[in-house]
Scaffold this motif. Structure first.
Motif, mmCIF file in Angstrom:
data_model
loop_
_atom_site.group_PDB
_atom_site.id
_atom_site.type_symbol
_atom_site.label_atom_id
_atom_site.label_comp_id
_atom_site.label_asym_id
_atom_site.label_seq_id
_atom_site.Cartn_x
_atom_site.Cartn_y
_atom_site.Cartn_z
ATOM 1 N N ASP A 1 0.856 -1.192 0.000
ATOM 2 C CA ASP A 1 0.000 0.000 0.000
ATOM 3 C C ASP A 1 0.889 1.237 0.000
ATOM 4 O O ASP A 1 1.756 1.394 0.873
ATOM 5 N N ARG B 1 0.498 4.079 0.979
ATOM 6 C CA ARG B 1 0.409 4.873 2.211
ATOM 7 C C ARG B 1 1.429 4.426 3.260
ATOM 8 O O ARG B 1 1.786 5.198 4.165
ATOM 9 N N ARG C 1 4.221 6.902 5.612
ATOM 10 C CA ARG C 1 3.641 6.372 6.859
ATOM 11 C C ARG C 1 3.392 7.476 7.879
ATOM 12 O O ARG C 1 2.399 7.454 8.611
ATOM 13 N N ASN D 1 0.096 8.860 7.661
ATOM 14 C CA ASN D 1 -1.030 7.914 7.684
ATOM 15 C C ASN D 1 -0.941 6.980 8.898
ATOM 16 O O ASN D 1 -1.307 5.805 8.833
ATOM 17 N N ASP E 1 -2.608 6.930 11.723
ATOM 18 C CA ASP E 1 -3.878 6.432 12.271
ATOM 19 C C ASP E 1 -4.311 5.151 11.567
ATOM 20 O O ASP E 1 -4.698 4.152 12.214
ATOM 21 N N ALA E 2 -4.256 5.170 10.251
ATOM 22 C CA ALA E 2 -4.681 3.994 9.479
ATOM 23 C C ALA E 2 -3.739 2.817 9.710
ATOM 24 O O ALA E 2 -4.171 1.664 9.860
ATOM 25 N N ALA F 1 -4.218 1.329 13.194
ATOM 26 C CA ALA F 1 -5.485 0.601 13.300
ATOM 27 C C ALA F 1 -5.306 -0.832 12.797
ATOM 28 O O ALA F 1 -5.841 -1.787 13.389
ATOM 29 N N ILE F 2 -4.551 -1.004 11.712
ATOM 30 C CA ILE F 2 -4.287 -2.350 11.186
ATOM 31 C C ILE F 2 -3.455 -3.153 12.189
ATOM 32 O O ILE F 2 -3.753 -4.313 12.500
#
Length: 397
Positions: free
Chosen positions: A267, A269, A276, A279, A281-282, A285-286
């Motif tokens: 990805d 992002r 990174r 991004n 937060d995303a 979360a993963i």
């Protein structure tokens, strides 16, 4: 006393935490620390649990390797004794407000007049010359003023770090300043006055991490590194929590490969550090979803095998029995002359030739008054007269 400062004498005019932290470091390095206390003693002598009055836990952990002398500096004889000692030492460390020291006639210019080679270090709340110069300073106030209390997730109320961060780090700055000034004096023969302001010291650390885009003129982005401020926290696992620190591209690829999710790094992002950072937060979360699926011990074994930086979260109690701290000699348990068996943290660095170590246990109030005054050249009858007048006192008083 075989440490690197074994021939250095320090007059310690400090109380509470910032100053005592600095002088304990110097004392553990072998310096002779003469701690000057008022008749009522250091303000933290009764802070926390104790077996006897005036010898509480926090005092014991910040005042070993020192001798205690009680002088009433409001009395002329007490001030004269201070100046006689100041004329004979290498360093004065003080965290009393400069104006108060000036009123007593014990400021740098007074001491330098009788000892031009003196290294005189003032730990102050705020640097001189600014509108806050005369304000009082305590750890809570400096944490708030320097922005620490505000740096939490937006949904959390402001709060302080749960250690006396500002006091203790300012003490480290002060000890570092003493060492640099002593080296300068060894090269040039010159003493000097050094001011170590808590506010500026702590603000410099906070801003180094969080100035962000405001570093540039004109600004190229917002301040505050969000990972530290709101995202940085342990990950929940199925049965507890886990601390994992993954930073580089290699580490992230190794992590996702180890957990069977290698495609995440495809990805855009997340494939590079710069991407990174925007991004997190995303990404977190993963990671959080993955780590919640297994227990802490299982994750530690798997991630350590994959060379991923990971650790369990220790409690204060578990630290006292930590296998690594035991093996490296971090703790020492010794018999204090009056307080019984005491556990101390004695080794934070390892030296091949001049290993710092405690030189004596934390002193009782005025334990060394008579001893130090006699060393300074007072006759026995003069010391007796000072004790009788209340200008000095010892344990027997």
């Amino acid at each position: 006393m075989n440490g690197p400062l074994k021939d250095v004498r320090v007059l310690d005019m400090t109380g509470a935490l910032s100053g005592p932290v600095a002088t304990q470091i110097l004392g553990d390095m072998g310096a002779d620390i003469i701690k000057i206390e008022p008749p009522e003693g250091d303000s933290i002598r009764d802070l926390g649990p104790s077996r006897h009055g005036g010898m509480a836990a926090m005092f014991l952990h910040t005042n070993r390797s020192k001798r205690s002398v009680v002088l009433d500096l409001k009395a002329e004889a007490g001030r004269q004794a201070f100046m006689r000692l100041a004329a004979q030492v290498d360093v004065v460390v003080c965290n009393t407000r400069p104006k108060a020291m000036a009123r007593l006639g014990l400021a740098y210019e007074h001491v330098a007049a009788v000892n031009p080679r003196i290294v005189y270090v003032n730990i102050v709340g705020y640097g001189q010359g600014g509108p806050c110069s005369d304000k009082p300073a305590y750890d809570d106030l400096i944490q708030a003023a320097a922005g620490i209390a505000s740096l939490h997730a937006p949904q959390d109320p402001p709060r302080y770090a749960p250690v006396a961060f500002a006091d203790r780090v300012s003490g480290l700055f002060a000890a570092n300043a003493v060492l640099g000034a002593l080296y300068h004096r060894a090269i040039t023969g010159e003493g000097q006055h050094i001011e170590v302001p808590m506010f500026e010291s702590i603000a410099s650390l906070v801003l180094a991490d969080h100035m962000g885009g405001l570093t540039f003129e004109p600004p190229i982005g917002p301040p505050v590194f969000e990972r530290y401020a709101s995202i940085r926290r342990p990950f929940p696992t199925r049965d507890g929590s886990l601390c994992m620190m993954v930073l580089t591209d290699r580490q992230w690829r190794a992590f996702f490969a180890a957990v069977g999710r290698g495609e995440v790094m495809d990805d855009p992002r997340f494939s590079r550090m710069a991407a990174r950072t925007g991004n997190l937060d995303a990404l977190y979360a993963i990671v959080g979803e993955i780590l919640a699926a297994r227990g802490t011990d299982e994750w530690v074994d798997l991630l350590e095998a994959a060379d991923i930086p990971v650790t369990r979260i220790e409690s204060i109690e578990s630290l006292l029995d930590h296998a690594h701290l035991r093996a490296t000699g971090f703790f020492e348990t010794a018999d204090h002359p009056t307080e019984g068996r005491i556990r101390s943290m004695v080794r934070t660095s390892t030296w091949s030739a001049t290993q710092p170590a405690p030189t004596r246990p934390a002193p009782r109030l005025g334990e060394h008054s008579r001893e130090v005054l006699l060393e300074a050249g007072y006759a026995q009858e003069e010391v007796d007269a000072m004790f009788a007048a209340g200008a000095a006192r010892g344990c027997e008083a």
